[in-house]
Design a protein around this motif. Sequence first.
Motif, PDB file in Angstrom:
ATOM      1  N   THR A 141       0.944  -1.246  -0.218  1.00  0.00           N
ATOM      2  CA  THR A 141      -0.296   0.025  -0.119  1.00  0.00           C
ATOM      3  C   THR A 141       0.934   1.231  -0.103  1.00  0.00           C
ATOM      4  OG1 THR A 141      -0.108   0.186   2.398  1.00  0.00           O
ATOM      5  CG2 THR A 141      -1.645  -1.037   1.292  1.00  0.00           C
ATOM      6  N   VAL A 142       0.212   2.330  -0.261  1.00  0.00           N
ATOM      7  CA  VAL A 142       0.963   3.599  -0.262  1.00  0.00           C
ATOM      8  C   VAL A 142       0.062   4.756   0.420  1.00  0.00           C
ATOM      9  CG1 VAL A 142       2.654   3.310  -2.206  1.00  0.00           C
ATOM     10  CG2 VAL A 142       0.193   4.266  -2.556  1.00  0.00           C
ATOM     11  N   GLY A 143       0.759   5.743   0.923  1.00  0.00           N
ATOM     12  CA  GLY A 143      -0.094   7.035   1.296  1.00  0.00           C
ATOM     13  C   GLY A 143      -0.312   7.119   2.794  1.00  0.00           C
ATOM     14  N   GLN A 144       0.265   6.361   3.542  1.00  0.00           N
ATOM     15  CA  GLN A 144       0.169   6.677   5.007  1.00  0.00           C
ATOM     16  C   GLN A 144       0.604   8.142   5.488  1.00  0.00           C
ATOM     17  OE1 GLN A 144       1.200   3.746   3.925  1.00  0.00           O
ATOM     18  NE2 GLN A 144      -0.575   2.379   4.395  1.00  0.00           N
ATOM     19  N   LEU A 150      -3.705   3.386   0.348  1.00  0.00           N
ATOM     20  CA  LEU A 150      -4.263   3.118  -1.102  1.00  0.00           C
ATOM     21  C   LEU A 150      -3.461   1.928  -1.577  1.00  0.00           C
ATOM     22  CD1 LEU A 150      -3.265   6.910  -2.253  1.00  0.00           C
ATOM     23  CD2 LEU A 150      -5.823   6.034  -1.610  1.00  0.00           C
ATOM     24  N   PRO A 151      -4.291   0.964  -2.262  1.00  0.00           N
ATOM     25  CA  PRO A 151      -3.476  -0.213  -2.802  1.00  0.00           C
ATOM     26  C   PRO A 151      -2.292   0.189  -3.850  1.00  0.00           C
ATOM     27  CG  PRO A 151      -5.601   0.242  -3.846  1.00  0.00           C
ATOM     28  CD  PRO A 151      -5.539   1.171  -2.811  1.00  0.00           C
ATOM     29  N   SER A 152      -1.349  -0.736  -3.766  1.00  0.00           N
ATOM     30  CA  SER A 152      -0.113  -0.652  -4.559  1.00  0.00           C
ATOM     31  C   SER A 152      -0.046  -1.917  -5.196  1.00  0.00           C
ATOM     32  CB  SER A 152       0.809  -0.192  -3.861  1.00  0.00           C
ATOM     33  OG  SER A 152       1.970   0.214  -4.637  1.00  0.00           O
ATOM     34  N   GLY A 153       1.250  -2.432  -5.168  1.00  0.00           N
ATOM     35  CA  GLY A 153       1.440  -3.661  -5.623  1.00  0.00           C
ATOM     36  C   GLY A 153       3.023  -3.700  -6.250  1.00  0.00           C
ATOM     37  N   LEU A 154       3.239  -4.900  -6.937  1.00  0.00           N
ATOM     38  CA  LEU A 154       4.485  -4.857  -7.707  1.00  0.00           C
ATOM     39  C   LEU A 154       4.422  -4.297  -8.943  1.00  0.00           C
ATOM     40  CD1 LEU A 154       7.009  -7.015  -6.832  1.00  0.00           C
ATOM     41  CD2 LEU A 154       6.257  -8.527  -8.625  1.00  0.00           C
ATOM     42  N   ALA A 174       5.144   2.305  -0.052  1.00  0.00           N
ATOM     43  CA  ALA A 174       5.898   3.373   0.575  1.00  0.00           C
ATOM     44  C   ALA A 174       4.862   4.209   1.533  1.00  0.00           C
ATOM     45  CB  ALA A 174       6.230   4.454  -0.493  1.00  0.00           C
ATOM     46  N   PHE A 175       5.524   4.655   2.604  1.00  0.00           N
ATOM     47  CA  PHE A 175       4.861   5.626   3.526  1.00  0.00           C
ATOM     48  C   PHE A 175       4.379   6.597   2.729  1.00  0.00           C
ATOM     49  CE2 PHE A 175       4.991   8.992   6.863  1.00  0.00           C
ATOM     50  CZ  PHE A 175       4.153   8.424   7.562  1.00  0.00           C
ATOM     51  N   GLY A 176       5.130   7.068   1.719  1.00  0.00           N
ATOM     52  CA  GLY A 176       4.888   8.314   0.827  1.00  0.00           C
ATOM     53  C   GLY A 176       3.788   7.722  -0.360  1.00  0.00           C
ATOM     54  N   GLU A 177       3.778   8.279  -1.425  1.00  0.00           N
ATOM     55  CA  GLU A 177       3.090   7.958  -2.584  1.00  0.00           C
ATOM     56  C   GLU A 177       3.608   8.431  -3.807  1.00  0.00           C
ATOM     57  OE1 GLU A 177      -1.001   9.522  -2.713  1.00  0.00           O
ATOM     58  OE2 GLU A 177      -0.235  10.647  -1.142  1.00  0.00           O
ATOM     59  N   PRO A 178       3.400   7.636  -5.031  1.00  0.00           N
ATOM     60  CA  PRO A 178       3.843   8.330  -6.339  1.00  0.00           C
ATOM     61  C   PRO A 178       3.285   9.570  -6.384  1.00  0.00           C
ATOM     62  CG  PRO A 178       2.986   6.228  -6.571  1.00  0.00           C
ATOM     63  CD  PRO A 178       2.731   6.433  -5.162  1.00  0.00           C
ATOM     64  N   GLY A 179       4.275  10.733  -7.005  1.00  0.00           N
ATOM     65  CA  GLY A 179       3.690  11.763  -7.441  1.00  0.00           C
ATOM     66  C   GLY A 179       4.259  13.020  -6.743  1.00  0.00           C
ATOM     67  N   PRO A 180       3.961  14.204  -6.944  1.00  0.00           N
ATOM     68  CA  PRO A 180       4.629  15.445  -6.173  1.00  0.00           C
ATOM     69  C   PRO A 180       4.360  15.637  -5.020  1.00  0.00           C
ATOM     70  CG  PRO A 180       3.156  16.387  -7.867  1.00  0.00           C
ATOM     71  CD  PRO A 180       3.298  14.791  -8.150  1.00  0.00           C
ATOM     72  N   LEU A 181       5.283  16.232  -3.947  1.00  0.00           N
ATOM     73  CA  LEU A 181       5.030  16.453  -2.749  1.00  0.00           C
ATOM     74  C   LEU A 181       3.767  17.753  -2.469  1.00  0.00           C
ATOM     75  CD1 LEU A 181       5.412  15.935   0.329  1.00  0.00           C
ATOM     76  CD2 LEU A 181       7.380  17.620   0.279  1.00  0.00           C
ATOM     77  N   ASP A 182       2.957  17.372  -1.770  1.00  0.00           N
ATOM     78  CA  ASP A 182       1.957  18.564  -1.394  1.00  0.00           C
ATOM     79  C   ASP A 182       2.381  18.965  -0.016  1.00  0.00           C
ATOM     80  OD1 ASP A 182      -0.293  19.980  -0.513  1.00  0.00           O
ATOM     81  OD2 ASP A 182      -1.921  18.532  -1.108  1.00  0.00           O
ATOM     82  N   GLY A 197       3.457   2.898   9.785  1.00  0.00           N
ATOM     83  CA  GLY A 197       2.563   2.599   8.928  1.00  0.00           C
ATOM     84  C   GLY A 197       3.083   1.102   8.152  1.00  0.00           C
ATOM     85  N   ARG A 198       2.353   0.771   6.794  1.00  0.00           N
ATOM     86  CA  ARG A 198       2.733  -0.345   6.390  1.00  0.00           C
ATOM     87  C   ARG A 198       3.607   0.118   5.259  1.00  0.00           C
ATOM     88  NH1 ARG A 198      -1.503  -4.174   6.738  1.00  0.00           N
ATOM     89  NH2 ARG A 198      -1.357  -4.618   4.295  1.00  0.00           N
ATOM     90  N   ASN A 199       4.944  -0.223   5.429  1.00  0.00           N
ATOM     91  CA  ASN A 199       5.634   0.739   4.580  1.00  0.00           C
ATOM     92  C   ASN A 199       6.897  -0.290   4.419  1.00  0.00           C
ATOM     93  OD1 ASN A 199       5.058   2.747   7.202  1.00  0.00           O
ATOM     94  ND2 ASN A 199       4.270   2.803   5.192  1.00  0.00           N
ATOM     95  N   THR A 200       7.634   0.544   3.076  1.00  0.00           N
ATOM     96  CA  THR A 200       9.048  -0.023   2.704  1.00  0.00           C
ATOM     97  C   THR A 200       8.977  -0.646   1.305  1.00  0.00           C
ATOM     98  OG1 THR A 200      10.033  -0.798   4.761  1.00  0.00           O
ATOM     99  CG2 THR A 200      10.890  -1.740   2.697  1.00  0.00           C
ATOM    100  N   THR A 201       9.720   0.369   0.267  1.00  0.00           N
ATOM    101  CA  THR A 201       9.634  -0.023  -1.042  1.00  0.00           C
ATOM    102  C   THR A 201      11.058  -0.760  -1.488  1.00  0.00           C
ATOM    103  OG1 THR A 201       8.622   2.022  -1.752  1.00  0.00           O
ATOM    104  CG2 THR A 201       9.961   0.855  -3.666  1.00  0.00           C
ATOM    105  N   ILE A 202      10.773  -1.958  -1.778  1.00  0.00           N
ATOM    106  CA  ILE A 202      12.130  -2.993  -2.231  1.00  0.00           C
ATOM    107  C   ILE A 202      12.205  -3.321  -3.524  1.00  0.00           C
ATOM    108  CG2 ILE A 202      12.283  -3.999   0.309  1.00  0.00           C
ATOM    109  CD1 ILE A 202      10.756  -6.157  -0.499  1.00  0.00           C
TER     110      ILE A 202
END
Length: 274
Positions: A141-144, A150-154, A174-182, A197-202
């Motif tokens: 997931t992303v967005g915390q 928000l759902p994510s995936g491979l 990711a704790f963050g999410e795709p896209g520019p920083l608000d 949160g439910r995090n880490t991009t590997i």
Amino acid sequence: MRDMGVRVGHWTGEHTGCTVLLFEEAVLASGEVRGGAPASREIELLDPLRSNTGVDAVLLTGGSAFGLAAADGVMQWLAERGRGVPTPGGTVPIVPTLGLYDLDGTGNVPAAAQGYEACDAAMAPFEPALDGPVGAGRGATVGQWRGVTLPSGLRTATVSAGPVTVTALAAVNAFGEPGPLDRGLLRPEGFAAGGFGRNTTIGVVVTNARLDKVECALVAQGAHDGLAKAISPVHTRMDGDAFIAAATGALPASVDVVRALAVEAVAEAVGDAA
């Protein structure tokens, strides 16, 4: 990825999973961790200062630190086939492993049996799906950072410069999410989401270029640069972001070109998670 001597296999459960990359023969690889909360195994030997000269597989897994046990099954599968570093007591397969946090409270996490099953799946006659909620990306997931989930995936992407190719495969959690920083959502006292949160991009980047171990380390750095282009905020203390870079080919190429391709491949792959 089979055209680069890599077979990919998944085990996908209800809320978690794992993804293995099996190399046809041991390859040079290195890696880098930039997030503040990593879960990993056999990463230290990827340092160019260490004596290791090849890895047999890479495992991406859910289950946080518990899921690292799935590497036992990958090692068993490889050892049964004589893969690994020869020692007086038998071969020792080298399987660097990266984990992400997707625990759901049920206690269901990838274990040795699931790592073994992923290896079997990698030998299927067809290439598996490399995008979506499969394998290590099943519970991603992303967005915390802004209080949502928000759902994510491979995700995967391949970029080339002439005959030189780089493929990126990432589980975007990711704790963050795709896209520019608000920036309007940032507060001096911390993120709106608060705690863990439910995090880490590997992920893994693979090239058909011929690189040494130091150059693989530089390419792994480039993978993180690509992540920084795609995710906001990135590399937080709640993430355990880590990438491994592997060189499977004999094609001569400038490491700067390969690194630039790695940046673009990861940015393209991870950006598609939006």
